[in-house]
Structure formats: C-alpha cells, structure tokens
Scaffold this active site. Structure first.
Site, PDB file in Angstrom:
ATOM      1  N   PRO A  79       0.811  -1.222   0.000  1.00  0.00           N
ATOM      2  CG  PRO A  79      -0.317  -1.264   2.034  1.00  0.00           C
ATOM      3  CD  PRO A  79       0.493  -2.106   1.117  1.00  0.00           C
ATOM      4  NE  ARG A  97      -8.325  -5.947 -20.492  1.00  0.00           N
ATOM      5  CZ  ARG A  97      -8.164  -4.809 -21.168  1.00  0.00           C
ATOM      6  NH1 ARG A  97      -7.078  -4.079 -20.977  1.00  0.00           N
ATOM      7  NH2 ARG A  97      -9.071  -4.400 -22.016  1.00  0.00           N
ATOM      8  CG  ASP A 156     -12.048  -2.530 -22.777  1.00  0.00           C
ATOM      9  OD1 ASP A 156     -13.206  -2.352 -23.165  1.00  0.00           O
ATOM     10  OD2 ASP A 156     -11.555  -3.648 -22.561  1.00  0.00           O
ATOM     11  CD  GLU A 164       3.579  -4.712  11.479  1.00  0.00           C
ATOM     12  OE1 GLU A 164       4.776  -4.708  11.830  1.00  0.00           O
ATOM     13  OE2 GLU A 164       2.686  -4.054  12.023  1.00  0.00           O
TER      14      GLU A 164
HETATM   15 CL1  6GU Z   1      -0.253  -3.647  -3.290  1.00  0.00          CL
HETATM   16  N1  6GU Z   1      -0.936  -4.446  -0.874  1.00  0.00           N
HETATM   17  C1  6GU Z   1      -1.708  -4.405   0.224  1.00  0.00           C
HETATM   18  N2  6GU Z   1      -1.436  -5.218   1.239  1.00  0.00           N
HETATM   19  N3  6GU Z   1      -2.709  -3.552   0.353  1.00  0.00           N
HETATM   20  C2  6GU Z   1      -2.940  -2.744  -0.668  1.00  0.00           C
HETATM   21  C3  6GU Z   1      -2.184  -2.740  -1.844  1.00  0.00           C
HETATM   22  C4  6GU Z   1      -1.178  -3.618  -1.910  1.00  0.00           C
HETATM   23  N4  6GU Z   1      -2.663  -1.807  -2.680  1.00  0.00           N
HETATM   24  C5  6GU Z   1      -3.676  -1.251  -2.035  1.00  0.00           C
HETATM   25  N5  6GU Z   1      -3.843  -1.806  -0.833  1.00  0.00           N
END
Ligand code: 6GU
Length: 379
Positions: free
Chosen positions: A86, A151, A166, A113
C-alpha cells in the site's frame, strides 16, 4: 512474458491461473505464470518465514534470508522484481503498459507487515499499490497486475478492438454497455444503439464516454486526446497583425494542425485593409483559408451550426488554465476555433492562460504545436 509470484499462499492463485481468460492464456502458453511457495525457503522446522518486527507492536515481517533464497531460486538476474504494497506508487494503465514490455517479472507478496526493508532496498525494483485502501496481503494486487498485463498480450483477449476501446486506453472512461432484452424493468436501451446507424452509434458512444469522464473522473482529461470525443470539427485561427507574413511558417502551422487532426487553418488580418496582401502572400499555401476579418473567421468555423467555442491562446493576458479550457471544449463538443494572435471578443470565448516557458518566447509554429498537443496529443 514470464511471471513468477513468490507467496506464502500459492493455492490462493490457483483458480485465478486456471480459470477464464487468464487461465486460457496460461494454458495456451501465451503467458507463463507460476506461483512459488515462500515456505519452501524457510529455515527451521516450523516452515517459519516471518518474525516479529523490531520496534513493532507484535506485527510480523518476512525475513530477508527467506526472500533472498526464494528470489535466487527463480534463477534469472534480469527479471524485474516487484513488491505490491500500500505504500507503493499507484498502478495505472500507463504503468501496466510499461511493465508489459518486460520479458520477466517476479512479484513478491508480503503479508502481515510486509518484507524486511533491507531486502526491499537490495532487490526490489518497483513497489506498487493498487489503490488507497489496505488489503491483508499482496496476492490480490499480484493477480490484479497479472490480469491487466495478460490482456495486453496479443491473442489473450478475443477481439483486439475490445482492448483498444476499453476504459483508459484512450485515456477516458468507457461508454456504458447494454444487451438483450431491449426493454428491462421498464428501462429501454438508448434508441441510437439499436438504430443500426454505425456513424451515429460511434458518435453517441464517444459523447457518453466524454460526459462520464467529465462527471466522474475529470482528472483523466489531462492525458487524453479528446479530438475523437467532440461532435464537431476543430479549426485553428491565426490572426496576423501585419501584412508581413512568413509563408513557410504558416505552412508549418498548417502541417502541425493537420497532424493533430485539426480540420482547417484559417488566417485573417488584424486590419481589414491588409486582407489582399495577406491573401497574396498565402497564395502559395493552399492549406490555409484566408478571410478578411476575425468576425468572418468565427462565422466560417461555425458555418454548419451554431457559433464555435473560441479558445484563445493568449500571448500575455491572464486566462483560464489549459485543463479547464480542455474541459470546456469537451463539454461543449461543438465546433471549436482555437485562435492565435489578436483575440476576438464576444460570447462563448475562453481565454487560455499563456504557455509558460523558462526563457524567451516560442516561435509561432511551436506555440501552435504546443497548444494543440495539450488538447489533442495522446498521452
Ligand atoms: Cl499492493 N498491498 C496491500 N497489502 N494492500 C494494498 C495494496 C497492496 N494496494 C492497495 N492496498
């Protein structure tokens, strides 16, 4: 393309890799995707791959030695190593298209983590996130990327057309789709779609795509070529302040305009009495239409219907930022006249903020090309 996913939960990917379009692509050898179990590289008896994070509150981090051994087992030095997290940079269609050029990818899924940062620093080439929310692990982001990549591989998606049509491919959102029955719960399919008139259908789909993008994702406009999404033609107007016009410069402008899909370049003198001189000078440039005044230029551009939207690429005056001008242009969709030189006045006029350079003035040909690229350049 070869993709190896290193994960503590390889079974999580198995139905994804054997089902539907991705499954068929794997089966047909169009893409080579394997899930490798990180626990096969654990140390000790408990197949342990993670440990408490230093300084943390009980969270777990995957150990660098495990990751190192797992990565070494893939055995190729020039694979691009990705870590979904994230805290990574957001995955966009552009990034997917760039990654599609790679021969080989390794995606390392973290859980808990994440991965030991020293391993990330040493071996990871790119950290990506799939959006602003938190998931429990990297498997879904890994599958997300693999799906988007696959794709783009020729042959994976049935009709090539559906890939290029698309959402995001042209930088704008896709138009809504309908199928039978033609009336459902009292709702009819838009009549134009069942009209059989291909040209009208195409126009309708482009306009709905443009309006959907304007209302939901105006941020996407900056990178899209919006020419196809307008109902009417775009003209470039050059207002010439003196009777000394350089025909080769004007030819260059006409060439740029043509390259960006502009229907016609129109030239007018600032003072009516210079019209004959202007017409004589531009006799050798038939691509450019000469008119005696700015007013006639406006009339000419709007001749089929209503007055054109006038976009003024002002040299010095304050004006609206170009993205706002682009938004107005898409919203209007009607004939558009983008003028350079002395600004016309009246209704339906947007003065654009001048293009900023860091030193000196742009030559006219460059000013026209740079302005057109903001509206009609592809990302
Ligand atoms: Cl790539 N990993 C995780 N654990 N949560 C996320 C993410 C990735 N992208 C958005 N949320």
């Amino acid at each position: 393309m070869k993709v190896t996913v290193l994960t503590a939960f390889p079974e999580f990917l198995s139905s994804f890799l054997s089902t539907s379009i991705v499954g068929r692509a794997v089966e047909r050898g169009l893409i080579d995707v394997k899930a490798v179990d990180l626990r096969d590289f654990s140390q000790g008896n408990y197949r342990q791959i993670d440990d408490y994070s230093f300084g943390g509150k009980g969270g777990m981090t995957i150990m660098p030695e495990v990751l190192d051994r797992a990565l070494a087992s893939v055995g190729s030095d020039d694979a691009k190593v990705l870590f979904p997290t994230p805290t990574g940079s957001v995955l966009t269609q552009d990034l997917v298209e760039a990654l599609a050029l790679e021969k080989e990818l390794v995606i390392i899924c973290g859980h808990y983590e994440g991965l030991d940062e020293r391993f990330v620093r040493e071996s990871v080439d790119l950290e990506y996130s799939i959006g602003d929310y938190v998931l429990t692990g990297g498997e879904i982001p890994a599958m997300t990327l693999i799906d988007a990549l696959s794709r783009l591989v020729p042959g994976v998606v049935g009709k090539e057309l559906s890939v290029t049509d698309d959402s995001f491919y042209n930088g704008l959102l896709d138009t809504p789709h309908y199928t039978r029955p033609s009336v459902w719960h009292g709702q009819e399919v838009p009549a134009v779609l069942t009209s059989g008139d291909d040209a009208r259908i195409e126009k309708y789909r482009k306009r709905t795509a443009a309006f959907l993008t304007l209302s939901r994702r105006p941020d996407l406009l900056s990178r899209a070529n919006v020419m196809d999404y307008l109902e009417d033609e775009v003209y470039v107007g050059i207002v010439v302040s003196s009777d000394t016009v350089d025909p080769s410069g004007m030819r260059g402008i006409a060439q740029s305009a043509g390259a960006y899909g502009v229907a016609r370049v129109i030239a007018a003198p600032e003072r009516r009495e210079d019209f004959d001189a202007l017409r004589n000078t531009l006799a050798s440039v038939p691509e450019i239409k000469c008119v005696p005044s700015v007013r006639r230029m406006t009339e000419w551009a709007g001749r089929k219907k209503h007055a054109p939207l006038l976009v003024i690429a002002a040299e010095t005056r304050p004006g609206v930022p170009w993205l706002e001008a682009k938004r107005r242009l898409v919203e209007t969709g009607g004939p558009t006249l983008i003028t350079f030189g002395a600004p016309p006045t009246g209704e339906n006029v947007i003065a654009m903020r001048p293009i900023q350079t860091t030193g000196g003035e742009l030559p006219h040909t460059a000013l026209v090309a740079a302005t057109l690229d903001r509206f009609f350049g592809s990302r």
